[in-house]
Design an enzyme around this catalytic site. Structure first.
Site, short mmCIF file in Angstrom:
data_model
loop_
_atom_site.label_atom_id
_atom_site.label_comp_id
_atom_site.label_asym_id
_atom_site.label_seq_id
_atom_site.Cartn_x
_atom_site.Cartn_y
_atom_site.Cartn_z
N ASP A 185 2.21 2.15 3.41
CA ASP A 185 3.23 1.26 3.98
C ASP A 185 4.64 1.76 3.71
O ASP A 185 5.57 1.46 4.48
CB ASP A 185 3.16 -0.15 3.35
CG ASP A 185 1.80 -0.78 3.44
OD1 ASP A 185 1.08 -0.49 4.41
OD2 ASP A 185 1.46 -1.56 2.53
N HIS A 212 0.87 -1.18 0.00
CA HIS A 212 0.00 0.00 0.00
C HIS A 212 0.91 1.24 0.00
O HIS A 212 2.03 1.19 0.53
CB HIS A 212 -0.86 0.10 1.25
CG HIS A 212 -1.75 -1.05 1.54
ND1 HIS A 212 -1.33 -2.20 2.17
CD2 HIS A 212 -3.08 -1.21 1.32
CE1 HIS A 212 -2.36 -3.02 2.32
NE2 HIS A 212 -3.43 -2.45 1.81
#
Length: 436
Positions: free
Chosen positions: A103, A100
């Protein structure tokens, strides 16, 4: 160059089924040929960036247990995390990873800062990919963690949140394309509701349809060749999510004319939460022509929530990969370990050990599935069970060449009185157990 995080651990190698080395593969051999294809190319393993390097080890009753040196929201920490991540991919021999946006980059104060931070880390990732040979299986946007998304992203009652989310997805598709990502995933963690008292379901579903159409339109505009994937989940964090399961998502795609544009990333744990088996969701996605990829993990069958544990049940894996292989195998998808350590597993080596066990389990499942397919262990009994439909008259019936009146006349004139036949369930269950 080693970051030092994993100490003196060397690259994980295959040592065979008799090995007791916890940092060696016992069953996964990347170059082993299975049904005419390398095992690595069948399984297409990926490491999930979020659970592996970002999860702090918290739960609803306790906070962080993992003390990682990169747990700071700075670009310096983000690059250290990337250094450790790509070292991990190399040690494990994982050909792919997934992420993501949240992240991998620090959280900015504005959309522009987020975009700038993402672009900087994507350039860093590109260098790492070139140096290690690790590839991106899929990218995605985190549209559920930040408080702005507490009422949803695409389904939010505030059009500014919809717009912010759409712009964020655009930047993430751009990042995925730049890194050669083979898929782009949409998971609607907040696309649902807590109570109908403040929810207009019809409006929210229409918003979600518009959002998905925007994504598909942009994919074609920029010439992105990857696959757009939706990941179903019935609930958690919301009480009810609109992408509940495979059947629900298919109906949604059909309504919006997207059934030929979007496929599914199916997670084992989410199938269990929806009250299905993993193989049910895989078989149904194949039957509907929307199977794309899998997130491989398991849930605790007693707890009733999404525990994201590494797979360790070979019979389950065998049936899952049976349906993957029966559907022609992965095209652009793969096996992403959307699995996280237990919060008491503090050692850096535990990260490797969890993935090694999962990869070995999947390898055993793949080989059992391939052998069942080669021996027609399940396909032949299935063909025999439905053999009656292969007759000329039955084919006409199936194609709609007879009206209800004509069918009734046939039953009456031929004195049709069918007798039931055994489904042989116990026999087939025993057959599966012979292979695992």
């Amino acid at each position: 160059m080693s970051t030092g995080f994993f100490g003196d651990i060397q690259k994980v190698k295959y040592e065979g089924p008799d090995s007791t080395n916890p940092l060696a593969f016992r069953h996964y051999q990347p170059d082993e040929i299975v049904m005419g294809k390398r095992m690595e190319d069948h399984l297409r393993f990926a490491v999930a960036y979020w659970h592996t390097f970002t999860w702090p080890g918290g739960d609803p009753f306790g906070g962080q247990t993992f003390l990682r040196p990169w747990f700071e929201d700075t670009m310096k920490a983000a690059k250290l995390k990337a250094d450790v991540a790509f070292e991990f991919f190399s040690l494990l021999g994982s050909p792919y990873y997934c992420f993501h946006d949240a992240d991998v980059r620090p959280e900015g104060k504005t959309f522009a800062e987020n975009t700038k931070n993402l672009n900087e880390i994507v350039d860093y990732f590109a260098e790492k990919q070139a140096a290690t040979g690790t590839k991106l299986l899929w990218g995605t946007a985190n549209l559920f963690s930040h408080r702005r998304y507490m009422s949803g992203a695409a389904t939010n009652p505030d059009p500014d949140v919809f717009a912010f989310a759409a712009a964020t997805v655009k930047t993430c598709i751009d990042a995925t394309q730049k890194l050669g990502g083979e898929n782009y995933v949409l998971w609607g963690g907040r696309e649902g509701y807590e109570t109908l008292l403040n929810t207009d379901i019809g409006r929210e579903l229409d918003q979600l349809g518009r959002f998905l159409n925007l994504v598909v339109e942009y994919k074609h505009k920029i010439g992105y060749k990857g696959t757009i994937l939706i990941e179903p989940k019935p609930q958690e964090p919301t009480k009810h999510q609109y992408d509940y399961d495979v059947a629900t998502v298919y109906g949604f795609l059909k309504k919006h004319g997207l059934e030929n544009e979007v496929k599914l990333n199916i997670e084992q744990g989410h199938a269990i939460l929806a009250g299905h088996s993993f193989e049910h969701e895989l078989a149904l996605a194949n039957a509907l022509g929307i199977f794309g990829s899998i997130d491989m993990n398991r849930n605790d069958y007693q707890s009733g929530w999404d525990t994201d544990q590494f797979p360790n049940n070979v019979p389950e894996m065998a049936l899952a990969y049976y349906h993957v292989l029966a559907g022609g195998g992965f095209k652009t998808g793969g096996t992403n370990f959307d699995s996280k350590l237990r919060r008491q597993s503090l050692d850096p080596a535990d990260l490797l050990i969890g993935h090694i066990g999962g990869m070995d389990c999947c390898a055993r499942g793949l080989k059992a599935a391939a052998k069942m397919i080669e021996d027609k262990a399940l396909s032949q009994p299935l063909a025999d069970r439905y053999a009656g439909w292969e007759s000329a008259e039955a084919q006409k019936l199936f194609r709609g060449e007879y009206s209800l009146d004509e069918i009734t006349h046939y039953v009456e004139s031929h004195d049709v009185n069918p007798q039931p036949r055994s489904g042989k369930q116990e026999l087939l269950e025993n057959v599966v157990n012979r292979y695992v």
